[in-house]
Write a protein that holds these residues in place. Structure first.
Motif, PDB file in Angstrom:
ATOM      1  N   ASP A 147       0.835  -1.202   0.000  1.00 19.48           N
ATOM      2  CA  ASP A 147       0.000   0.000   0.000  1.00 19.48           C
ATOM      3  C   ASP A 147       0.869   1.252   0.000  1.00 19.48           C
ATOM      4  OD1 ASP A 147       1.093  -0.272   2.495  1.00 19.48           O
ATOM      5  OD2 ASP A 147      -0.798  -0.061   3.593  1.00 19.48           O
ATOM      6  N   GLY A 148       2.094   1.116  -0.489  1.00 20.61           N
ATOM      7  CA  GLY A 148       3.036   2.221  -0.434  1.00 20.61           C
ATOM      8  C   GLY A 148       2.881   3.212  -1.557  1.00 20.61           C
ATOM      9  N   PRO A 149       3.744   4.214  -1.574  1.00 22.76           N
ATOM     10  CA  PRO A 149       3.623   5.313  -2.529  1.00 22.76           C
ATOM     11  C   PRO A 149       4.252   5.037  -3.886  1.00 22.76           C
ATOM     12  CG  PRO A 149       5.442   5.747  -1.049  1.00 22.76           C
ATOM     13  CD  PRO A 149       4.823   4.456  -0.592  1.00 22.76           C
ATOM     14  N   HIS A 150       4.843   3.859  -4.070  1.00 15.48           N
ATOM     15  CA  HIS A 150       5.543   3.568  -5.312  1.00 15.48           C
ATOM     16  C   HIS A 150       4.734   2.617  -6.187  1.00 15.48           C
ATOM     17  CE1 HIS A 150       8.747   5.487  -3.180  1.00 15.48           C
ATOM     18  NE2 HIS A 150       8.909   4.474  -2.334  1.00 15.48           N
ATOM     19  N   ASP A 151       5.110   2.573  -7.435  1.00 17.39           N
ATOM     20  CA  ASP A 151       4.540   1.594  -8.363  1.00 17.39           C
ATOM     21  C   ASP A 151       5.402   0.343  -8.274  1.00 17.39           C
ATOM     22  OD1 ASP A 151       3.401   0.167 -10.384  1.00 17.39           O
ATOM     23  OD2 ASP A 151       3.927   1.556 -11.996  1.00 17.39           O
ATOM     24  N   LEU A 152       4.888  -0.699  -7.650  1.00 18.29           N
ATOM     25  CA  LEU A 152       5.663  -1.906  -7.382  1.00 18.29           C
ATOM     26  C   LEU A 152       5.400  -2.938  -8.471  1.00 18.29           C
ATOM     27  CD1 LEU A 152       7.586  -3.168  -5.245  1.00 18.29           C
ATOM     28  CD2 LEU A 152       5.545  -4.194  -4.215  1.00 18.29           C
ATOM     29  N   VAL A 153       6.458  -3.337  -9.157  1.00 13.86           N
ATOM     30  CA  VAL A 153       6.400  -4.383 -10.176  1.00 13.86           C
ATOM     31  C   VAL A 153       7.155  -5.588  -9.630  1.00 13.86           C
ATOM     32  CG1 VAL A 153       7.041  -5.038 -12.522  1.00 13.86           C
ATOM     33  CG2 VAL A 153       6.337  -2.680 -12.028  1.00 13.86           C
ATOM     34  N   VAL A 154       6.520  -6.757  -9.618  1.00 11.59           N
ATOM     35  CA  VAL A 154       7.171  -7.939  -9.051  1.00 11.59           C
ATOM     36  C   VAL A 154       7.300  -9.018 -10.119  1.00 11.59           C
ATOM     37  CG1 VAL A 154       6.315  -7.436  -6.733  1.00 11.59           C
ATOM     38  CG2 VAL A 154       5.021  -8.950  -8.227  1.00 11.59           C
ATOM     39  N   ALA A 155       8.337  -9.836  -9.964  1.00  7.18           N
ATOM     40  CA  ALA A 155       8.582 -10.923 -10.909  1.00  7.18           C
ATOM     41  C   ALA A 155       9.364 -12.019 -10.209  1.00  7.18           C
ATOM     42  CB  ALA A 155       9.354 -10.422 -12.127  1.00  7.18           C
TER      43      ALA A 155
END
Length: 208
Positions: free
Chosen positions: A32-40
């Motif tokens: 729920d943070g302020p960044h755009d999180l991309v995971v792989a």
């Protein structure tokens, strides 16, 4: 908003789970943070991991890359400082390749330094009650290869580095050091939260 690429690894060496991928997924599910999180999840294979990572970096142009992997004999979370231009595999990767004394990148520099705020991250993890340390080298297996590749592929103004995690409680072989799953997920979340923080030199000469 800033983009963070967060990766773990698939299982390898006969294991059916890898706690790094599970910790990354746990962070992604509750993020729920302020960044755009991309995971792989990256393959534990030299050629395909580097290719997949470069594709992800080209697609998302991340402001930070935080790669995570398993250090099965460790009881601590290790923030790596250095990726070396060397592959020396003690076991085959998941594609069956076992390069020995080979470069990660032919013609590349002998080493690349992580740009994560390593000592600051160790301080944050320690304050949260988690065992953590700065580590000089990520080894010569796929973890190091991914670190070296990431540092060469990101924008010059981006942050990139690698974090080694212990086994989780539910994945650890008998007698192996481990940490609870929730602590591994907390560690990865704290690293994501502080990845853009800057280390500062204090009066005593210590960098945190």
């Amino acid at each position: 908003m800033p983009v963070i690429l967060l990766t773990g690894f698939e299982p390898f060496a006969g294991s059916d789970r890898n706690p790094s991928a599970e910790a990354v997924e746990a962070v992604a599910q509750g993020y729920d943070g302020p960044h755009d999180l991309v995971v792989a999840t990256l393959p534990v294979a030299f050629d395909t991991s580097a290719r997949h990572l470069r594709e992800l970096i080209a697609q998302h142009s991340p402001d930070a890359v935080v790669a995570t992997g398993l250090a099965g004999g460790s009881a601590q979370i290790a923030i790596e400082r250095l990726g070396v231009n060397l592959i020396d595999a003690r076991i085959p990767d998941n594609d069956g390749a076992r390069p020995v004394d080979a470069p990660s990148e032919p013609g590349g520099p002998a080493a690349r330094f992580s740009t994560l705020p390593a000592k600051l991250l160790v301080k944050e993890l320690t304050l949260a009650g988690l065992p953590a340390r700065v580590s000089l080298s990520a080894g010569t297996y796929v973890c190091n290869h991914v670190l070296y590749t990431a540092l060469g592929a990101v924008r010059t103004d981006a942050v990139a580095g690698f974090v080694h995690l212990p086994w989780s409680t539910s994945t650890a072989p008998d007698g192996a050091p481990h940490l609870p799953e929730e602590e591994l997920a907390l560690a990865v979340r704290l690293i994501v939260d502080h990845v853009f923080d800057a280390e500062v030199r204090e009066a005593g000469g210590t960098i945190w």
